[in-house]
Design an enzyme around this catalytic site. Structure first.
Site, mmCIF file in Angstrom:
data_model
loop_
_atom_site.group_PDB
_atom_site.id
_atom_site.type_symbol
_atom_site.label_atom_id
_atom_site.label_comp_id
_atom_site.label_asym_id
_atom_site.label_seq_id
_atom_site.Cartn_x
_atom_site.Cartn_y
_atom_site.Cartn_z
ATOM 1 N N ASN A 93 -9.891 0.222 1.124
ATOM 2 C CA ASN A 93 -8.777 0.134 2.003
ATOM 3 C C ASN A 93 -9.288 0.470 3.511
ATOM 4 O O ASN A 93 -9.852 1.556 3.695
ATOM 5 C CB ASN A 93 -7.804 1.223 1.975
ATOM 6 N N VAL A 94 -8.997 -0.353 4.370
ATOM 7 C CA VAL A 94 -9.233 0.043 5.891
ATOM 8 C C VAL A 94 -8.114 -0.246 6.832
ATOM 9 O O VAL A 94 -7.273 -1.179 6.780
ATOM 10 C CB VAL A 94 -10.430 -0.908 6.429
ATOM 11 N N ASP A 110 0.710 -1.088 0.002
ATOM 12 C CA ASP A 110 0.013 0.033 0.006
ATOM 13 C C ASP A 110 0.828 1.400 0.024
ATOM 14 O O ASP A 110 1.906 1.151 0.764
ATOM 15 C CB ASP A 110 -0.847 -0.151 1.451
ATOM 16 N N HIS A 168 -9.673 4.795 -0.720
ATOM 17 C CA HIS A 168 -8.777 4.742 0.453
ATOM 18 C C HIS A 168 -9.720 5.373 1.546
ATOM 19 O O HIS A 168 -10.674 5.764 1.459
ATOM 20 C CB HIS A 168 -7.567 5.464 0.179
ATOM 21 N N GLY A 169 -9.128 5.358 2.709
ATOM 22 C CA GLY A 169 -9.902 5.964 3.963
ATOM 23 C C GLY A 169 -11.045 5.402 4.196
ATOM 24 O O GLY A 169 -12.200 6.216 4.678
ATOM 25 N N HIS A 179 -7.638 9.612 4.770
ATOM 26 C CA HIS A 179 -7.031 8.812 5.679
ATOM 27 C C HIS A 179 -7.288 9.048 7.219
ATOM 28 O O HIS A 179 -7.396 10.151 7.537
ATOM 29 C CB HIS A 179 -5.421 8.494 5.520
ATOM 30 N N GLY A 180 -7.226 8.056 8.323
ATOM 31 C CA GLY A 180 -7.439 8.486 9.523
ATOM 32 C C GLY A 180 -8.806 8.843 10.067
ATOM 33 O O GLY A 180 -9.569 8.256 9.329
HETATM 34 P P1 13P Z 1 -7.971 4.302 6.977
HETATM 35 O O1 13P Z 1 -6.779 4.474 7.911
HETATM 36 O O2 13P Z 1 -8.908 5.722 7.116
HETATM 37 O O3 13P Z 1 -9.065 3.279 7.284
HETATM 38 O O4 13P Z 1 -7.574 4.345 5.593
HETATM 39 C C1 13P Z 1 -6.436 3.082 5.141
HETATM 40 C C2 13P Z 1 -6.241 3.391 3.843
HETATM 41 O O5 13P Z 1 -6.736 3.975 2.923
HETATM 42 C C3 13P Z 1 -4.817 2.679 3.798
HETATM 43 O O6 13P Z 1 -4.387 3.099 2.333
#
Ligand code: 13P
Length: 281
Positions: free
Chosen positions: A229-230, A82, A207-208, A178-179
């Protein structure tokens, strides 16, 4: 079952109207939780590690563990890099046997992002590995630091980027971050729909994933997202378990407590797998 390529799972999901979760690995608890969730639900899955995680989870320690976990799993597992930011790390992941790599050139000018993505595709070819690229800019980076500013993916740029690179999967920015979200995410479904309609069959990545509502996840999948993505939701589960345990018992035994942590993260992964309709795959 086997170590597989993420695009094989994504294509199956796309054909059946489901999404696929990609779950972040940063220690043994997250690795065990992700594999146990997939095995418990008897579903294929994607495990991944981001370059930004290497200071706390050295790649040369974690990558062999991820590969071994995938090869020994009772279900199909894809192992993905990733947010690879340098070609050296992409090469390292390919050499380790990862079945897909992401090159994140989202902060580069368009032409440089295209040129580097093409280089990564050449590098991945002899390994038969899939490649993910990113276009547009999320408000927050994978390690929680701020980016230069959120920039939604422009559909005309996405079309041109895909024409020039023919990359296997494209991560897009539609208001996701993200986050932990500071405010309720306001996803731009019109942008997603346009990119999907203009590039039929293309694998698109969100993502995120932590903090997006179940309804929005399903709307994203219905409008062309195949991989989500998690990461943060898994970390939050660990922190919550630590917090709760500290209130319950002053000095808990480490090993049973560690199993509770794995179980808490597994619960989060299973929840997302169900919301993404992965049972259809
Ligand atoms: P989160 O941390 O918000 O779940 O996002 C994960 C991500 O997109 C990693 O590439």
């Amino acid at each position: 079952m086997a170590l597989v390529k993420m695009t094989d799972i994504m294509t199956r999901a796309q054909q059946r109207g489901a999404g696929v979760g990609a779950f972040s690995i940063y220690n043994l608890a997250s690795l065990r939780a992700a594999i146990q969730a997939a095995e418990a639900l008897e579903l294929p899955s994607i495990i991944m590690i981001a370059e930004k995680r290497f200071p706390s989870a050295p790649f040369e320690y974690v990558a062999p563990a991820m590969m071994s976990a995938a090869k020994n799993a009772k279900v199909d597992i894809a192992v993905h890099l990733d947010h690879g930011e340098s070609l050296e790390v992409v090469q390292q992941a390919l050499d380790m046997g990862f079945t897909s790599v992401m090159f994140d050139g989202s902060s580069l000018p368009f032409d440089e992002n295209v040129a580097n993505t093409l280089k990564v595709m050449e590098m991945a070819k002899p390994f038969g590995a899939a490649v993910e690229a990113e276009l547009g800019c999320l408000g927050t980076k994978e390690d929680g630091t701020a980016t230069a500013g959120e920039k939604f993916t422009r559909p005309e740029e996405a079309k041109e980027f895909l024409r020039l690179t023919k990359v296997d999967a494209l991560a897009i920015a539609i208001g996701n971050a993200h986050g932990n979200y500071k405010a309720k995410p306001d996803l731009q479904f019109d942008i997603l729909k346009q990119i999907h309609e203009e590039n039929p069959g293309q694998h698109l990545v969100l993502h995120g994933g932590s903090g997006i509502s179940d309804a929005d996840f399903q709307k994203c999948i219905a409008n062309g997202i195949t991989k989500i993505n998690v990461a943060t939701a898994m970390l939050n589960a660990i922190m919550k378990r630590v917090d709760d345990r500290a209130k319950e018992e002053a000095k808990p035994d480490y090993y049973p407590f560690f199993e509770e942590v794995v179980g808490a993260v597994q619960g989060v992964v299973e929840h997302h797998m169900r919301v993404f309709d992965m049972q259809k795959i």
